[in-house]
Design a protein around this motif. Sequence first.
Motif, PDB file in Angstrom:
ATOM      1  N   THR A  40       0.831  -1.205   0.000  1.00  0.00           N
ATOM      2  CA  THR A  40       0.000   0.000   0.000  1.00  0.00           C
ATOM      3  C   THR A  40       0.864   1.252   0.000  1.00  0.00           C
ATOM      4  O   THR A  40       0.553   2.240  -0.682  1.00  0.00           O
TER       5      THR A  40
ATOM      6  N   TRP B 244      -6.798   5.527   1.434  1.00  0.00           N
ATOM      7  CA  TRP B 244      -7.528   5.756   0.185  1.00  0.00           C
ATOM      8  C   TRP B 244      -7.648   7.246  -0.080  1.00  0.00           C
ATOM      9  O   TRP B 244      -7.439   7.708  -1.208  1.00  0.00           O
ATOM     10  N   GLN B 245      -7.990   8.008   0.941  1.00  0.00           N
ATOM     11  CA  GLN B 245      -8.100   9.457   0.767  1.00  0.00           C
ATOM     12  C   GLN B 245      -6.747  10.073   0.417  1.00  0.00           C
ATOM     13  O   GLN B 245      -6.644  10.919  -0.485  1.00  0.00           O
TER      14      GLN B 245
ATOM     15  N   THR C  97      -5.878   9.443  -3.148  1.00  0.00           N
ATOM     16  CA  THR C  97      -6.680  10.283  -4.041  1.00  0.00           C
ATOM     17  C   THR C  97      -6.094  11.684  -4.129  1.00  0.00           C
ATOM     18  O   THR C  97      -5.938  12.253  -5.225  1.00  0.00           O
TER      19      THR C  97
END
Length: 457
Positions: free
Chosen positions: A54, A107-108, A111
């Motif tokens: 990740t 995830w944020q 983005t």
Amino acid sequence: MDLRARIDASPMHPYQWLIVALCVALNLLDGFDVMALAFTANSIRDDFGLDGATIGILLSAGLIGMAVGAFTLAPVADRFGRRPLILASVALATLGMALSAAAGSAWQLGTWRVVTGLGIGGILACTTVIASEYSSGRRRGLAISIYTAGYGIGATLGGLAAVQLQNEFGWRAVFVTGAVLTGLVLVLLFVALPESIEFLASRGRPSDLSEVNRIAVRIGQDPVEKLEAGTGPEENRAGRATELFSLRHRRPTLLLWFAFFTTMFGFYFVNSWTPSLLETAGLSKDQSATAGMMLTLGGAVGSVFFGVLAGRGSTRGVLIVFTVLSALSMAVFIASTAILMVAFVLGILIGGLINGCIAGLYTLAPSLYGPRLRSTGVGWAIGVGRAGAILAPTAAGVLLDLGWTAEQLYIGVAGVVVLAAIALTFLRPAVPGKPATAASSAAAVTGSSALGARAPR
């Protein structure tokens, strides 16, 4: 002499150097942004409980955004102007950095890293062009080289600042600092950055004449009496990426892309993997980190040195020499670790040569296209180069898993860089010795032949 030719032949005015300095500041922020995540990765991993895969995705997210931004935003500059897109892109990067600081999940954060990368991709495509257009023929190579050196300086300062800030205030403070600095530069750009004279001239609207003359006075040039209306066939095709594949532009475009891809592949391999591979080869952790810093130091010096040499001869010729020497240095570098001082010296040399190659490509690329295709051509070349940047660390990791040694990796990447030299050998302007657009050939203030006259030989 038209205004473009006068700019090319005249000494650099202080306002022209200010324009270059603004572009350098933007490249500094690019380096800061890239290293900000690299140096805060461990803190982010602990905060969000992430695994290595990740973290790798997060590290790649910004590069992916840059590539997409270069592809999609650069054509906008050829239709609506360099200045509006630079301002919009800097605003987008500021927003991305600020939202990254407030991210509540991986995830944020990923983005907002893509959003930041989109802005930086648009910035790189335009700043390369506008710095080139406002530089004189004699100083163009030096100006672009100083601009290119900004990345390494920003990366170094960004790394140092990231360590201090996260130790004192946590990893989010690094991104807050980046957002504040980018926002301050946005204000400076709004006040001081002009539109491209060549863009205004090639567009040729009646209202553009007063703006061209206002800029001409600021750079110490006499005003012009008129602009030719931009009614040529390329006026209607401004900013169209399909024009890069026309019969006229296809060959130089594909060769330029290949050179960007292979050079960026080598550049990001060296910068990403050198400390780790040197440690594998027997150096201590501190020695490996020092060698990595030598690469960065050499990069800043090498970029400027390239500009000095290019100002005295052929940009393309100097670039080919730098590319071949980069490959040779890579081939012998990893075998030099038994003698630490030799390894450090070669590290500085490799950093200088490979960064000089990037400076050379940034100098050469704008000369291959007319004013209404220039940002598109440069932006897409940078986007293709970023694809090589994204692929290099991943490919090296896969090859290591397959059993390749550090020596084999460096020799293999050296071979990839040699391919860039071969492509550059065959690279020529779309129409040598002629303006790159029909409209600009008659314009009172433009003519891209002047921009490209000292570049590809």
